[in-house]
Structure formats: C-alpha cells, structure tokens
Design a protein around this motif. Structure first.
Motif, PDB file in Angstrom:
ATOM      1  N   ASP A 156       0.809  -1.225   0.000  1.00  0.00           N
ATOM      2  CA  ASP A 156       0.000   0.000   0.000  1.00  0.00           C
ATOM      3  C   ASP A 156       0.838   1.269   0.000  1.00  0.00           C
ATOM      4  N   LEU A 157       1.980   1.259   0.651  1.00  0.00           N
ATOM      5  CA  LEU A 157       2.785   2.479   0.740  1.00  0.00           C
ATOM      6  C   LEU A 157       3.841   2.603  -0.342  1.00  0.00           C
ATOM      7  N   PHE A 158       4.250   1.482  -0.930  1.00  0.00           N
ATOM      8  CA  PHE A 158       5.329   1.552  -1.906  1.00  0.00           C
ATOM      9  C   PHE A 158       4.926   1.014  -3.275  1.00  0.00           C
ATOM     10  N   LEU A 159       4.497  -0.229  -3.321  1.00  0.00           N
ATOM     11  CA  LEU A 159       4.255  -0.859  -4.615  1.00  0.00           C
ATOM     12  C   LEU A 159       3.059  -0.278  -5.356  1.00  0.00           C
ATOM     13  N   PHE A 160       1.919  -0.090  -4.680  1.00  0.00           N
ATOM     14  CA  PHE A 160       0.749   0.425  -5.372  1.00  0.00           C
ATOM     15  C   PHE A 160       1.006   1.797  -5.991  1.00  0.00           C
ATOM     16  N   PRO A 161       1.555   2.780  -5.245  1.00  0.00           N
ATOM     17  CA  PRO A 161       1.835   4.064  -5.892  1.00  0.00           C
ATOM     18  C   PRO A 161       2.823   3.935  -7.050  1.00  0.00           C
ATOM     19  N   LEU A 162       3.786   3.011  -6.916  1.00  0.00           N
ATOM     20  CA  LEU A 162       4.769   2.835  -7.983  1.00  0.00           C
ATOM     21  C   LEU A 162       4.132   2.301  -9.254  1.00  0.00           C
ATOM     22  N   TYR A 163       3.355   1.210  -9.149  1.00  0.00           N
ATOM     23  CA  TYR A 163       2.791   0.675 -10.389  1.00  0.00           C
ATOM     24  C   TYR A 163       1.610   1.490 -10.884  1.00  0.00           C
TER      25      TYR A 163
ATOM     26  N   ASP B 199       1.581   2.806 -14.655  1.00  0.00           N
ATOM     27  CA  ASP B 199       0.386   2.601 -15.470  1.00  0.00           C
ATOM     28  C   ASP B 199      -0.114   3.927 -16.048  1.00  0.00           C
ATOM     29  N   ARG B 200      -0.125   4.962 -15.236  1.00  0.00           N
ATOM     30  CA  ARG B 200      -0.571   6.282 -15.714  1.00  0.00           C
ATOM     31  C   ARG B 200       0.357   6.809 -16.812  1.00  0.00           C
ATOM     32  N   ALA B 201       1.653   6.614 -16.639  1.00  0.00           N
ATOM     33  CA  ALA B 201       2.608   7.058 -17.655  1.00  0.00           C
ATOM     34  C   ALA B 201       2.416   6.286 -18.961  1.00  0.00           C
ATOM     35  N   LEU B 202       2.194   4.971 -18.857  1.00  0.00           N
ATOM     36  CA  LEU B 202       1.965   4.172 -20.062  1.00  0.00           C
ATOM     37  C   LEU B 202       0.662   4.571 -20.756  1.00  0.00           C
ATOM     38  N   ARG B 203      -0.394   4.833 -19.975  1.00  0.00           N
ATOM     39  CA  ARG B 203      -1.670   5.262 -20.582  1.00  0.00           C
ATOM     40  C   ARG B 203      -1.507   6.592 -21.289  1.00  0.00           C
ATOM     41  N   ALA B 204      -0.760   7.511 -20.701  1.00  0.00           N
ATOM     42  CA  ALA B 204      -0.536   8.812 -21.334  1.00  0.00           C
ATOM     43  C   ALA B 204       0.285   8.652 -22.611  1.00  0.00           C
ATOM     44  N   LYS B 205       1.257   7.767 -22.592  1.00  0.00           N
ATOM     45  CA  LYS B 205       2.113   7.547 -23.758  1.00  0.00           C
ATOM     46  C   LYS B 205       1.363   6.839 -24.891  1.00  0.00           C
ATOM     47  N   LEU B 206       0.568   5.821 -24.551  1.00  0.00           N
ATOM     48  CA  LEU B 206      -0.101   5.025 -25.581  1.00  0.00           C
ATOM     49  C   LEU B 206      -1.416   5.646 -26.029  1.00  0.00           C
ATOM     50  N   GLY B 207      -2.206   6.165 -25.087  1.00  0.00           N
ATOM     51  CA  GLY B 207      -3.465   6.858 -25.400  1.00  0.00           C
ATOM     52  C   GLY B 207      -4.400   6.093 -26.323  1.00  0.00           C
ATOM     53  N   GLY B 208      -5.650   6.526 -26.421  1.00  0.00           N
ATOM     54  CA  GLY B 208      -6.629   5.986 -27.371  1.00  0.00           C
ATOM     55  C   GLY B 208      -7.022   4.551 -27.104  1.00  0.00           C
TER      56      GLY B 208
ATOM     57  N   LEU C 193      -1.653  -1.606 -23.839  1.00  0.00           N
ATOM     58  CA  LEU C 193      -1.365  -1.522 -22.412  1.00  0.00           C
ATOM     59  C   LEU C 193      -1.691  -2.835 -21.709  1.00  0.00           C
ATOM     60  N   ASN C 194      -2.767  -3.482 -22.093  1.00  0.00           N
ATOM     61  CA  ASN C 194      -3.106  -4.767 -21.495  1.00  0.00           C
ATOM     62  C   ASN C 194      -2.086  -5.839 -21.847  1.00  0.00           C
ATOM     63  N   HIS C 195      -1.445  -5.702 -22.996  1.00  0.00           N
ATOM     64  CA  HIS C 195      -0.410  -6.651 -23.381  1.00  0.00           C
ATOM     65  C   HIS C 195       0.891  -6.380 -22.634  1.00  0.00           C
ATOM     66  N   VAL C 196       0.954  -5.279 -21.896  1.00  0.00           N
ATOM     67  CA  VAL C 196       2.077  -5.018 -20.996  1.00  0.00           C
ATOM     68  C   VAL C 196       1.672  -5.357 -19.563  1.00  0.00           C
ATOM     69  N   ARG C 197       0.451  -5.006 -19.190  1.00  0.00           N
ATOM     70  CA  ARG C 197      -0.016  -5.234 -17.816  1.00  0.00           C
ATOM     71  C   ARG C 197      -0.018  -6.710 -17.434  1.00  0.00           C
ATOM     72  N   VAL C 198      -0.579  -7.552 -18.276  1.00  0.00           N
ATOM     73  CA  VAL C 198      -0.738  -8.973 -17.934  1.00  0.00           C
ATOM     74  C   VAL C 198       0.616  -9.663 -17.749  1.00  0.00           C
ATOM     75  N   PRO C 199       1.568  -9.530 -18.690  1.00  0.00           N
ATOM     76  CA  PRO C 199       2.862 -10.170 -18.428  1.00  0.00           C
ATOM     77  C   PRO C 199       3.612  -9.540 -17.252  1.00  0.00           C
ATOM     78  N   ALA C 200       3.417  -8.243 -17.011  1.00  0.00           N
ATOM     79  CA  ALA C 200       4.069  -7.618 -15.859  1.00  0.00           C
ATOM     80  C   ALA C 200       3.500  -8.186 -14.559  1.00  0.00           C
ATOM     81  N   LEU C 201       2.206  -8.404 -14.525  1.00  0.00           N
ATOM     82  CA  LEU C 201       1.587  -9.012 -13.346  1.00  0.00           C
ATOM     83  C   LEU C 201       2.106 -10.434 -13.143  1.00  0.00           C
ATOM     84  N   ALA C 202       2.142 -11.212 -14.203  1.00  0.00           N
ATOM     85  CA  ALA C 202       2.627 -12.591 -14.097  1.00  0.00           C
ATOM     86  C   ALA C 202       4.088 -12.626 -13.652  1.00  0.00           C
TER      87      ALA C 202
END
Length: 157
Positions: free
Chosen positions: A53-60, A64-73, A80-89
């Motif tokens: 809650d104090l470190f990992l959530f704000p970091l990812y 995620d916000r930076a990737l959404r801003a970069k990829l947009g639309g 983004l989902n093709h990055v999120r899922v393997p990153a989670l795994a």
C-alpha cells in the motif's frame, strides 16, 4: 429485493459472497490460533500489506498512468493490457521466488529439492522474457488481423 439493494448498495449475491469470505478467513484464523509461528505469519502479512500500500501500489499506478498517457486511445488500451498482464505474471513469479533468488532458505530449498537456488534468478528472467515475448507476439498477431480486416472492409474483432 429492490429495497435491499438500495439500502445495501449491491445485490444479495455480493453480501453472500462477502459473508462466505469472512467465514473462510475466520476458519483460517482459528486454525492458526494454536500455531506457535502464527505471529510470524501475521507479521509477514502486515509487512506485505504495508509494503504494497505504501510503496508498490503508488509505484505501479504511476507506471500505469505514464503508459496510458504515452499510448493513449483505444488501440493504446489494448497495447497496455499486453504489458499489464505479463508484468503481473512476472511480478507474481518474482514474489514467489524472491526468497530463493535472494538466497534465503537455501539450505531448506536444497534439502527439499536436491538443487541449489543459484539459477533461480536466471530462470525467473528467462520465464519473464518468454511471457513478455509471447504477449508481444499475440499483440502483433491481433494488430495484423485487425489491419487485414480493415483493409478488406470486413468487420474488425
């Protein structure tokens, strides 16, 4: 039933599921109450919650916000989902194998498996790379199919 949903704020199945989760949690707590190492498990759990809650959530969330801003639309959301899922795994695998990667409990690992924990880092990196590569190939195939569908005037899935 509508009155219940209005007052509770969710359907009845939600409350039933929540009560079932509390029942399972209570059963686990009772089972651990007699365990001499229960305090260590509780301490680990509290530490994991705080670290998340104090470190990992704000970091990812920031990543995620930076990737959404970069990829947009809409196309960016798919990418983004093709990055999120393997990153989670990959992150979950790291969490599971981190003690072995850090060399903690090496004697226990060796006694249980007959192997040394030294190659765990390399194996985690190879598996993570394979997961990301598989996701990239899947994304490329989906983009290709979408473009082919658009080029011939057919519906795009």
């Amino acid at each position: 039933m509508t009155e219940f949903r209005r007052k509770y704020g969710a359907p009845l199945w939600h409350l039933s599921l929540l009560l079932g989760c509390f029942a399972v949690t209570g059963w686990i707590a009772l089972r651990l109450a007699g365990e001499p190492t229960a305090w260590r498990m509780l301490l680990w759990f509290i530490g994991a919650v705080i670290a998340h809650d104090l470190f990992l959530f704000p970091l990812y969330a920031l990543v995620d916000r930076a990737l959404r801003a970069k990829l947009g639309g809409a196309g960016g959301r798919s990418a983004l989902n093709h990055v999120r899922v393997p990153a989670l795994a990959s992150g979950l695998l790291l969490l599971v194998y981190l003690p072995g990667i850090l060399g903690l409990g090496g004697d226990t690992y060796t006694a249980a498996t007959g192997l040394t924990p030294q190659p765990l880092l390399a194996r985690w990196l190879v598996v993570s790379a394979a997961i990301f590569a598989g996701s990239a190939v899947l994304y490329a195939l989906r983009r290709r199919r979408l473009r082919a569908g658009v080029d011939i005037g057919g519906p795009a899935d």
